[in-house]
Design an enzyme around this catalytic site. Structure first.
Site, PDB file in Angstrom:
ATOM      1  N   MET A  33       0.855  -1.192   0.000  1.00 51.77           N
ATOM      2  CA  MET A  33       0.000   0.000   0.000  1.00 51.77           C
ATOM      3  C   MET A  33       0.894   1.245   0.000  1.00 51.77           C
ATOM      4  SD  MET A  33      -3.443  -0.859   2.080  1.00 51.77           S
ATOM      5  CE  MET A  33      -2.827  -0.505   3.700  1.00 51.77           C
ATOM      6  N   HIS A  40       9.534  -3.473   3.329  1.00 56.96           N
ATOM      7  CA  HIS A  40       9.047  -3.694   1.955  1.00 56.96           C
ATOM      8  C   HIS A  40      10.223  -3.964   1.011  1.00 56.96           C
ATOM      9  CE1 HIS A  40       5.744  -0.926   3.472  1.00 56.96           C
ATOM     10  NE2 HIS A  40       5.057  -1.948   3.023  1.00 56.96           N
ATOM     11  N   GLN A  64     -10.124  -2.392   2.991  1.00 59.59           N
ATOM     12  CA  GLN A  64      -9.570  -3.014   4.193  1.00 59.59           C
ATOM     13  C   GLN A  64      -9.480  -2.035   5.371  1.00 59.59           C
ATOM     14  OE1 GLN A  64      -5.788  -4.004   1.965  1.00 59.59           O
ATOM     15  NE2 GLN A  64      -4.880  -3.694   3.965  1.00 59.59           N
ATOM     16  N   GLN A 156      -2.561 -12.212   7.997  1.00 58.91           N
ATOM     17  CA  GLN A 156      -2.867 -11.818   6.611  1.00 58.91           C
ATOM     18  C   GLN A 156      -2.325 -12.858   5.626  1.00 58.91           C
ATOM     19  OE1 GLN A 156      -2.576  -7.750   4.795  1.00 58.91           O
ATOM     20  NE2 GLN A 156      -0.525  -8.423   4.213  1.00 58.91           N
ATOM     21  N   VAL A 183      11.681  -8.045   9.434  1.00 61.07           N
ATOM     22  CA  VAL A 183      12.942  -7.312   9.625  1.00 61.07           C
ATOM     23  C   VAL A 183      12.829  -6.566  10.954  1.00 61.07           C
ATOM     24  CG1 VAL A 183      14.460  -5.524   8.659  1.00 61.07           C
ATOM     25  CG2 VAL A 183      13.154  -7.021   7.129  1.00 61.07           C
ATOM     26  N   SER A 192       8.107  -1.285  10.951  1.00 61.98           N
ATOM     27  CA  SER A 192       6.725  -1.021  10.533  1.00 61.98           C
ATOM     28  C   SER A 192       6.620   0.459  10.204  1.00 61.98           C
ATOM     29  CB  SER A 192       5.795  -1.373  11.696  1.00 61.98           C
ATOM     30  OG  SER A 192       4.550  -0.746  11.515  1.00 61.98           O
ATOM     31  N   SER A 193       5.735   0.792   9.248  1.00 59.21           N
ATOM     32  CA  SER A 193       5.549   2.222   8.947  1.00 59.21           C
ATOM     33  C   SER A 193       5.003   2.942  10.181  1.00 59.21           C
ATOM     34  CB  SER A 193       4.608   2.435   7.754  1.00 59.21           C
ATOM     35  OG  SER A 193       4.043   1.249   7.315  1.00 59.21           O
TER      36      SER A 193
END
Ligand code: PAF
Length: 286
Positions: A33, A40, A64, A156, A183, A192-193
């Site tokens: 996304m 990523h 979502q 997921q 990671v 994580s973002s």
């Protein structure tokens, strides 16, 4: 890198790249996304190792997001993401807009029972339907040989594998849906973002999450009672600076069914909030 926003040019580009790569060449898809970070890019690098042609999709999927989740606030940074993908040697960026993905009259929903229940499925009703629906569409649009997803979102990954198996998908086949290990930062926190939303103080405190998970795993493997080990884990998070714990549960890695004790393929799943940020993590209990 070719950036494509409509379905027919996408299909032509996939055929073109496949033909250029020669017989037997593989095409890998990394669905995202956007708001790309090192996690990523690890998926993209693994895709590069496994396939001759690498496609990445960037689509912020409205289906979502729940009504209380801020779809508009989700970070969108197409230029930066695009530059990062060029630097990684990605061949094709599939970046449809909402109208291209869900044209007027779109009425189909894919709901995967069982594996979607509990954990993030309970905290975010409808979330996994949205994920399964868009991923099925992405698979049909790109028709990759393999697709890669981060193990940080383990539930997921289980939902997507179940969907591919149940619908007899062949591009990719369920066995060619590849999970890439999480990671982690030097202190163990999963990348994580969402880590970007943490203040310096919250970021330092967040390291208690992987540390407390490791202690709980050691305790369970050492024969401690599962409920007691999970209660201690919750307490460690709350006294370590977390505001609340959404869940801390032992589940089967494949079926995501709840477990009373480690069974050789158990995983520990945790979601907890620090400040306004919800962090999730999972680890094998083996
Ligand atoms: O993990 C994500 O970024 C999304 O859930 C996915 C798989 C790209 C589907 O929108």
């Amino acid at each position: 890198m070719q950036t494509i926003r409509a379905l027919n040019p996408l299909r032509q580009a996939c055929a073109h790249f496949r033909a250029g790569a020669g017989p037997g060449a593989k095409l890998a898809l990394v669905p995202t996304m956007g708001a790309l970070h090192d996690g990523h890019l690890t998926l993209v690098r693994r895709a590069r190792e496994l396939a001759e042609v690498v496609a990445v999709s960037i689509f912020v999927n409205p289906k979502q997001f729940g009504p209380n989740e801020d779809l508009d606030a989700y970070p969108r940074q197409m230029e930066r993401d695009s530059a990062a993908l060029v630097a990684e040697g990605v061949d094709l960026l599939w970046a449809p807009d909402v109208a291209a993905m869900y044209p007027d009259g779109f009425a189909t929903n894919i709901s995967v029972e069982g594996v979607s229940d509990g954990l993030c499925g309970a905290a975010r009703p409808g979330h996994f339907d949205g994920v399964a629906t868009v991923v099925c569409k992405l698979f049909n649009q790109v028709a990759p040989d393999i697709a890669l997803f981060g193990e940080k979102d383990w539930q997921q990954l289980a939902v997507i594998r179940r969907m591919a198996r149940d619908l007899d998908l062949t591009a990719p086949h369920a066995d060619d849906i590849i999970g890439v290990p999480t990671v982690r930062e030097a202190d163990g926190l999963a990348r994580s973002s969402r880590n970007a939303y943490l203040s310096a103080e919250q970021r330092a405190a967040a390291a208690v999450l992987p540390a407390a998970m490791r202690r709980a795993i050691e305790a369970m493997l050492g024969g401690a009672n599962t409920s007691a080990a999970l209660a201690e884990l919750r307490e460690a998070l709350l006294s370590g600076g977390f505001a609340s714990v959404d869940y801390a549960e032992l589940r089967d890695a494949g079926s995501i069914a709840p477990l009373d004790a480690p069974n050789g393929q158990a995983r520990l799943f945790v979601a907890a909030r620090i400040g306004g940020t919800r962090l999730i993590d999972n680890m094998p209990v083996a």
